[in-house]
Design an enzyme around this catalytic site. Structure first.
Site, PDB file in Angstrom:
ATOM      1  N   ASP A 143     -20.778  29.674  22.361  1.00  2.60           N
ATOM      2  CA  ASP A 143     -20.116  30.544  23.334  1.00  2.60           C
ATOM      3  C   ASP A 143     -19.826  29.748  24.594  1.00  2.60           C
ATOM      4  O   ASP A 143     -20.684  28.991  25.069  1.00  2.60           O
ATOM      5  CB  ASP A 143     -21.010  31.742  23.687  1.00  2.60           C
ATOM      6  CG  ASP A 143     -21.194  32.699  22.514  1.00  2.60           C
ATOM      7  OD1 ASP A 143     -20.552  32.485  21.462  1.00  2.60           O
ATOM      8  OD2 ASP A 143     -21.978  33.657  22.656  1.00  2.60           O
ATOM      9  N   ASP A 154     -18.408  45.404  16.535  1.00  2.00           N
ATOM     10  CA  ASP A 154     -19.741  45.531  17.122  1.00  2.00           C
ATOM     11  C   ASP A 154     -20.191  46.981  17.020  1.00  2.00           C
ATOM     12  O   ASP A 154     -19.535  47.885  17.544  1.00  2.00           O
ATOM     13  CB  ASP A 154     -19.712  45.088  18.583  1.00  2.00           C
ATOM     14  CG  ASP A 154     -19.262  43.639  18.734  1.00  2.00           C
ATOM     15  OD1 ASP A 154     -19.560  42.848  17.823  1.00  2.00           O
ATOM     16  OD2 ASP A 154     -18.630  43.310  19.748  1.00  2.00           O
TER      17      ASP A 154
END
Length: 245
Positions: free
Chosen positions: A7, A129
């Protein structure tokens, strides 16, 4: 398959706790160092997330993404702030093997569904998600889990259709970044319900036993981020564990 994740914020390696930009951990390893290490340990694909782009698409780290992709010897799936078809074109032009699409797949499903016809299902990963409600519904919040949604995982996949979608990255929000184990029951249920989809599990992996559990759930792959960065185990150990599960 084990899929290591990197990330990025300001071009550097970070991790967020449950998607919260206020709970950010910075890591010393550069993305380039990690890419090289993961390749040497046997990674067959990498997951790269532009968190600046995810927060604000106009701040996409295009130059850094290109720098990282250019040194990688394995395919990379890239996500973060995909808001329009031009974003997909741009990421593919940078060399991304697949483009990861999250919030837009929920907010504008007709548009995203059309992209499967344009690019082919191998080029797109839906990142869904899941926020499991008190009644057990698998709700799909958007924009980094900030905005609530009444769309369920099952209803969205029914809209797209198994013949359209190949790759789905599914994260149980309550597990993300916790190192407390994954929601194995979720992946077992999803694989049984949608067997043609290649499921990438994500969130909560803290030890090798967690990897074994996910592998046995029927998930096709698992995203590993924080556990690798913090040395809970090596990528090589994780791959061996997955293969032996």
């Amino acid at each position: 398959m084990i899929i290591p994740a990197i990330d990025l914020i300001d071009g550097k390696t970070v991790r967020l706790y449950q998607g919260d930009y206020q709970q950010k951990t910075n890591y010393q390893q550069t993305p380039e160092e990690l890419v090289a290490s993961y390749y040497e340990q046997g990674a067959q694909i990498l997951h790269l997330v532009d968190l600046d782009g995810a927060k604000e698409s106009s701040k996409r780290q295009t130059k850094r993404l290109q720098e990282i992709i250019s040194v990688a010897k394995m395919p990379i799936q890239v996500g973060g702030g995909v808001r329009c078809q031009q974003d997909v074109d741009d990421l593919l032009a940078l060399g991304a093997a697949r483009v990861v699409i999250g919030s837009l797949a929920i907010k504008e499903p007709e548009l995203v569904k059309s992209w499967f016809g344009i690019y082919g299902k191998e080029k797109i990963v839906l990142a869904l998600d899941v926020q499991i409600s008190a009644s057990g519904e698998k709700l799909l919040p958007t924009h980094g889990w900030i905005n609530a949604s009444d769309t369920t995982l099952e209803s969205l996949l029914a809209f797209y259709g198994e013949n359209c979608v190949q790759h789905v990255l599914c994260t149980d929000i309550s597990k993300d970044g916790t190192l407390t184990g994954s929601n194995d029951g979720l992946y077992k249920e999803l694989k049984q319900q949608f067997p043609a989809i290649t499921w990438q599990a994500s969130g909560g992996i803290g030890n090798l036993d967690n990897i074994t559990s996910v592998a046995q759930s029927g998930a096709d792959g698992i995203i590993l981020g924080r556990a690798l960065l913090e040395g809970k185990f090596t990528l090589e150990e994780a791959i061996t564990c997955w293969q032996n599960a």
